[in-house]
Enzyme design. Structure first.
Site, PDB file in Angstrom:
ATOM      1  N   THR A  40       0.836  -1.206   0.000  1.00 56.84           N
ATOM      2  CA  THR A  40       0.000   0.000   0.000  1.00 56.84           C
ATOM      3  C   THR A  40       0.870   1.256   0.000  1.00 56.84           C
ATOM      4  O   THR A  40       0.580   2.233  -0.692  1.00 56.84           O
ATOM      5  CB  THR A  40      -0.919   0.008   1.255  1.00 56.84           C
ATOM      6  OG1 THR A  40      -1.674  -1.191   1.234  1.00 56.84           O
ATOM      7  CG2 THR A  40      -1.829   1.206   1.291  1.00 56.84           C
ATOM      8  N   HIS A  43       2.191   1.879  -3.382  1.00 54.32           N
ATOM      9  CA  HIS A  43       1.170   2.504  -4.247  1.00 54.32           C
ATOM     10  C   HIS A  43       1.075   4.011  -3.964  1.00 54.32           C
ATOM     11  O   HIS A  43       0.961   4.816  -4.878  1.00 54.32           O
ATOM     12  CB  HIS A  43      -0.209   1.870  -4.027  1.00 54.32           C
ATOM     13  CG  HIS A  43      -0.318   0.459  -4.503  1.00 54.32           C
ATOM     14  ND1 HIS A  43      -0.163   0.108  -5.817  1.00 54.32           N
ATOM     15  CD2 HIS A  43      -0.559  -0.695  -3.843  1.00 54.32           C
ATOM     16  CE1 HIS A  43      -0.309  -1.211  -5.941  1.00 54.32           C
ATOM     17  NE2 HIS A  43      -0.537  -1.719  -4.750  1.00 54.32           N
TER      18      HIS A  43
END
Ligand code: NAD
Ligand code: ZN
Length: 342
Positions: A40, A43
């Site tokens: 995450t 990202h």
């Protein structure tokens, strides 16, 4: 304090001086010791389509951490300065049907640490007292730092009974690696890991896999033959987000088999529902961790001999965050840690 901040829409995270957070009456202020870098965070750093849609800068990233409590709000009585804690990264609403029924992992309105609110890539982080897990004696600090993804692995691995069953794990990132160790600990017979990256296949074998295979080179039907399996895998844990992996799992399940899906595909994927119907498959999505049953099970498994330390590959000081993110991005590694005291 210093924190890794997404200051504006676009790629990159920068180390910034920001005001120390202050705890509200129900909150706990934690001095962060170590953090883990999650997909995450990659990202958010890269600012892909998901990040552009989800993240509202300025935001401090990060949600995997261990730290020490330094201050508590006036309503907080069971947590004290000096306690060593990690944070449950999903801050739940407390008001929806699931929260009221004590099923907080099913909260209708979860708020993500380091995604929707300021996270743990910082010298200090604030969380509600109900999001704090107190570590038990004897849990190594590095393992405590990755209780969040370890919890993802435990939640998925224990979604279906694995004692005496043959388990397929697709994807040997840090979570797939830890899941391999968990299902081995929980009594699976065969643990087959499918992973294109050779470094990760090697790590999977160290985590207790029976076989680690390259899906581009070996068909799972062939793997079943090698192991003398005749009716397919009883349980599959999907931990890659890859369409090809979900297909391969579905093609190789026993009738009545169960698939737990943790991996997050980046685009919509198609499945043949006939396969689910005629082979009576159960497919279950897994998000986050159960509060706090997963955390409890994770801890007692460590106490009874489970070892996830081989899944930790690299350690950096927080000032070397760029090198740390590069190591995490390369994919040639297990979990990457940042130390916030150096
Ligand atoms: P990761 O990206 O490090 O690992 C994914 C692995 O899958 C990689 O090693 C990759 O080489 C492998 N892979 C790619 N294509 C494959 C294929 N066809 N067959 C088998 N393996 C293949 O990710 P991670 O940090 O270990 O997380 C695992 C997954 O879980 C990711 O998709 C992540 O986004 C997701 N995730 C979900 C939750 C949740 O709550 N549901 C939480 C954290 C992470
Ligand atoms: Zn809720």
């Amino acid at each position: 304090m210093l924190a890794l901040v997404k200051t504006a829409p676009g790629p990159g995270l920068s180390l910034e001086q920001v005001p120390d957070p202050s705890p509200g009456i129900n909150d706990v202020l934690i001095r962060v010791r170590k953090t883990g870098i999650c997909g995450t965070d990659l990202h958010i750093d890269a600012w892909d389509a998901w990040a552009a849609k989800t993240i509202r800068p300025p935001l401090i990233a990060g949600h995997e951490f261990v730290g020490e409590v330094v201050e508590v709000g006036s309503n907080v009585h069971d947590t004290r300065p000096g306690d060593v804690v990690s944070g449950e990264g999903h801050v739940t609403c407390g008001l929806c049907r699931s929260c009221l029924a004590g099923r907080r992992h099913l909260c209708a309105h979860p708020v993500g640490l380091g995604v929707d609110r300021d996270g743990a890539f910082a010298e200090y982080v604030v969380l509600p007292q109900t999001n704090v897990w107190h570590h038990w004696e004897g849990i190594p600090e590095e393992v405590a730092a990755i209780y969040d993804p370890f919890g993802n692995a435990v939640h998925t691995a224990l979604a279906f009974p694995v004692l005496g069953e043959d388990v397929l794990i697709t994807g040997a990132g840090p979570i797939g690696l830890m899941a391999a160790a968990v299902v081995r600990h929980a009594g699976a017979r065969y643990v087959v890991v499918s992973e294109p990256n050779p470094v990760r296949r090697e790590l999977a074998m160290r985590m207790g896999a029976t076989l680690a295979v390259d899906p581009r080179e070996r068909d799972l039907a062939d793997v079943q033959r090698e192991l003398g399996m005749v009716e397919g895998f009883d349980v599959a844990l999907e931990m890659s987000g890859a369409q090809a992996a979900i297909r391969a799992a579905m093609d190789n399940m026993a009738h009545g088999g169960s698939i737990a899906i943790l991996g997050i595909p980046t685009a919509e994927i198609t499945l043949d529902v006939n396969e689910i119907v005629f082979r009576l498959l159960t497919i279950r999505g897994i998000y986050g961790r159960e509060m706090y049953e997963t955390w409890y099970k994770a801890t007692v498994m460590l106490q009874s001999g489970l070892d996830i330390a081989p899944a930790i590959a690299h350690r950096f000081g927080f000032r070397d965050h760029e090198a740390a993110f590069e190591a995490a991005r390369s994919g040639d590694s297990g979990k990457v840690l940042l130390d916030w005291r150096v």
